[in-house]
Design an enzyme around this catalytic site. Structure first.
Site, PDB file in Angstrom:
ATOM      1  N   CYS A 145       0.673   3.358   3.133  1.00 65.05           N
ATOM      2  CA  CYS A 145       1.360   2.603   4.627  1.00 65.05           C
ATOM      3  C   CYS A 145       2.814   2.744   4.399  1.00 65.05           C
ATOM      4  O   CYS A 145       3.210   2.978   5.327  1.00 65.05           O
ATOM      5  CB  CYS A 145       0.736   1.260   4.365  1.00 65.05           C
ATOM      6  SG  CYS A 145      -0.932   0.676   4.949  1.00 65.05           S
ATOM      7  N   HIS A 189      -8.613   7.924   2.563  1.00 58.90           N
ATOM      8  CA  HIS A 189      -7.683   9.263   2.665  1.00 58.90           C
ATOM      9  C   HIS A 189      -8.971  10.250   2.258  1.00 58.90           C
ATOM     10  O   HIS A 189      -9.823  10.220   1.720  1.00 58.90           O
ATOM     11  CB  HIS A 189      -6.735   9.213   1.805  1.00 58.90           C
ATOM     12  CG  HIS A 189      -7.004   9.186   0.373  1.00 58.90           C
ATOM     13  ND1 HIS A 189      -7.194   7.971  -0.157  1.00 58.90           N
ATOM     14  CD2 HIS A 189      -6.975   9.882  -0.711  1.00 58.90           C
ATOM     15  CE1 HIS A 189      -7.383   7.905  -1.603  1.00 58.90           C
ATOM     16  NE2 HIS A 189      -7.223   9.146  -1.929  1.00 58.90           N
ATOM     17  N   CYS A 249       0.779  -1.073  -0.072  1.00 55.33           N
ATOM     18  CA  CYS A 249      -0.102   0.050   0.016  1.00 55.33           C
ATOM     19  C   CYS A 249       0.980   1.227  -0.072  1.00 55.33           C
ATOM     20  O   CYS A 249       1.572   1.576   0.859  1.00 55.33           O
ATOM     21  CB  CYS A 249      -1.003   0.052   1.271  1.00 55.33           C
ATOM     22  SG  CYS A 249      -1.591   1.497   1.513  1.00 55.33           S
ATOM     23  N   HIS A 286      -8.621  14.379   0.850  1.00 59.54           N
ATOM     24  CA  HIS A 286      -7.989  15.530   0.584  1.00 59.54           C
ATOM     25  C   HIS A 286      -8.695  16.752   1.318  1.00 59.54           C
ATOM     26  O   HIS A 286      -9.856  17.121   1.109  1.00 59.54           O
ATOM     27  CB  HIS A 286      -8.243  15.770  -0.915  1.00 59.54           C
ATOM     28  CG  HIS A 286      -7.827  14.590  -1.787  1.00 59.54           C
ATOM     29  ND1 HIS A 286      -6.720  14.452  -2.337  1.00 59.54           N
ATOM     30  CD2 HIS A 286      -8.473  13.249  -2.108  1.00 59.54           C
ATOM     31  CE1 HIS A 286      -6.493  13.164  -3.133  1.00 59.54           C
ATOM     32  NE2 HIS A 286      -7.503  12.505  -2.835  1.00 59.54           N
ATOM     33  N   HIS A 302      -6.440   2.999   0.209  1.00 63.36           N
ATOM     34  CA  HIS A 302      -6.506   3.204   1.772  1.00 63.36           C
ATOM     35  C   HIS A 302      -7.036   4.482   1.901  1.00 63.36           C
ATOM     36  O   HIS A 302      -6.784   5.434   1.103  1.00 63.36           O
ATOM     37  CB  HIS A 302      -4.822   3.543   2.215  1.00 63.36           C
ATOM     38  CG  HIS A 302      -4.057   3.913   3.580  1.00 63.36           C
ATOM     39  ND1 HIS A 302      -3.252   2.964   4.082  1.00 63.36           N
ATOM     40  CD2 HIS A 302      -4.796   4.591   4.452  1.00 63.36           C
ATOM     41  CE1 HIS A 302      -3.287   3.279   5.418  1.00 63.36           C
ATOM     42  NE2 HIS A 302      -4.172   4.440   5.486  1.00 63.36           N
ATOM     43  N   ASP A 353      -0.225  16.720  -1.241  1.00 61.33           N
ATOM     44  CA  ASP A 353      -0.188  15.935  -2.573  1.00 61.33           C
ATOM     45  C   ASP A 353       0.620  16.496  -3.695  1.00 61.33           C
ATOM     46  O   ASP A 353       1.108  17.265  -3.744  1.00 61.33           O
ATOM     47  CB  ASP A 353      -1.559  16.354  -2.914  1.00 61.33           C
ATOM     48  CG  ASP A 353      -2.617  15.387  -3.975  1.00 61.33           C
ATOM     49  OD1 ASP A 353      -1.925  15.106  -5.067  1.00 61.33           O
ATOM     50  OD2 ASP A 353      -3.362  14.559  -3.527  1.00 61.33           O
ATOM     51  N   GLY A 359     -13.606   7.548  -7.679  1.00 55.93           N
ATOM     52  CA  GLY A 359     -12.491   8.377  -8.094  1.00 55.93           C
ATOM     53  C   GLY A 359     -11.198   8.074  -7.153  1.00 55.93           C
ATOM     54  O   GLY A 359     -10.387   8.448  -6.987  1.00 55.93           O
ATOM     55  N   ASN A 374     -12.887  10.040  -1.688  1.00 51.11           N
ATOM     56  CA  ASN A 374     -13.316   9.268  -2.772  1.00 51.11           C
ATOM     57  C   ASN A 374     -13.411   7.971  -2.467  1.00 51.11           C
ATOM     58  O   ASN A 374     -12.432   7.239  -1.730  1.00 51.11           O
ATOM     59  CB  ASN A 374     -12.321   9.434  -3.968  1.00 51.11           C
ATOM     60  CG  ASN A 374     -12.369  11.062  -4.429  1.00 51.11           C
ATOM     61  OD1 ASN A 374     -13.195  11.734  -4.615  1.00 51.11           O
ATOM     62  ND2 ASN A 374     -11.124  11.462  -4.722  1.00 51.11           N
ATOM     63  N   HIS A 418      -4.343   0.701   8.299  1.00 54.62           N
ATOM     64  CA  HIS A 418      -4.817   0.639   6.965  1.00 54.62           C
ATOM     65  C   HIS A 418      -6.332   0.305   7.128  1.00 54.62           C
ATOM     66  O   HIS A 418      -6.654  -0.780   7.665  1.00 54.62           O
ATOM     67  CB  HIS A 418      -4.124  -0.488   6.570  1.00 54.62           C
ATOM     68  CG  HIS A 418      -4.459  -0.781   4.871  1.00 54.62           C
ATOM     69  ND1 HIS A 418      -4.200  -0.132   3.762  1.00 54.62           N
ATOM     70  CD2 HIS A 418      -5.514  -1.516   4.419  1.00 54.62           C
ATOM     71  CE1 HIS A 418      -4.655  -0.288   2.718  1.00 54.62           C
ATOM     72  NE2 HIS A 418      -5.325  -1.442   3.123  1.00 54.62           N
TER      73      HIS A 418
END
Length: 113
Positions: free
Chosen positions: A6, A99, A3, A101, A97, A29, A92, A86, A45
């Site tokens: 990770c 997350h 991952c 934004h 994992h 990003d 998308g 997403n 995870h």
């Protein structure tokens, strides 16, 4: 486990850290969509929002507690910012994992997408 996030959390892949505590890691990003664009991940995870459950929801709570701190650190708290998750291919999600934004520094339109 293979991952990307990770590996970033564990320091195996470089990142530009913005925030870290015992449950959350946030980094810039690599393809920013706004002047300030940070990816916020749980240190455990969790594949996607579909896998949030009673055993791991504390990580989600920790992320949402970190969001205003990160926004303030980035200087986007006063004017506003967007937080996006997403979920799955059609949503998308490109890294499996969970997350979020956090994006700011410009005005976002609506509808998003």
């Amino acid at each position: 486990m293979d991952c990307l996030f990770c590996k970033i959390i564990n320091g195996e892949v470089p990142s530009t850290k913005v925030f870290e505590n015992d449950m959350v890691y946030a980094f810039r990003d690599i393809s920013p969509q706004a002047p300030e664009h940070v990816v916020i991940v749980p240190k455990e995870h969790i594949k996607s929002a579909n896998e949030i459950n009673a055993g791991n929801v504390k990580y989600i709570s920790a992320i949402w507690e970190a969001v205003p701190q990160i926004a303030k650190q980035l200087g986007v708290d006063a004017d506003g910012y967007r937080v996006v998750n997403n979920c799955g291919k059609n949503g998308g999600q490109t890294v499996d994992h969970l997350h979020f934004h956090l994006m700011g520094g410009r005005e976002f339109g609506w509808p998003a997408g």
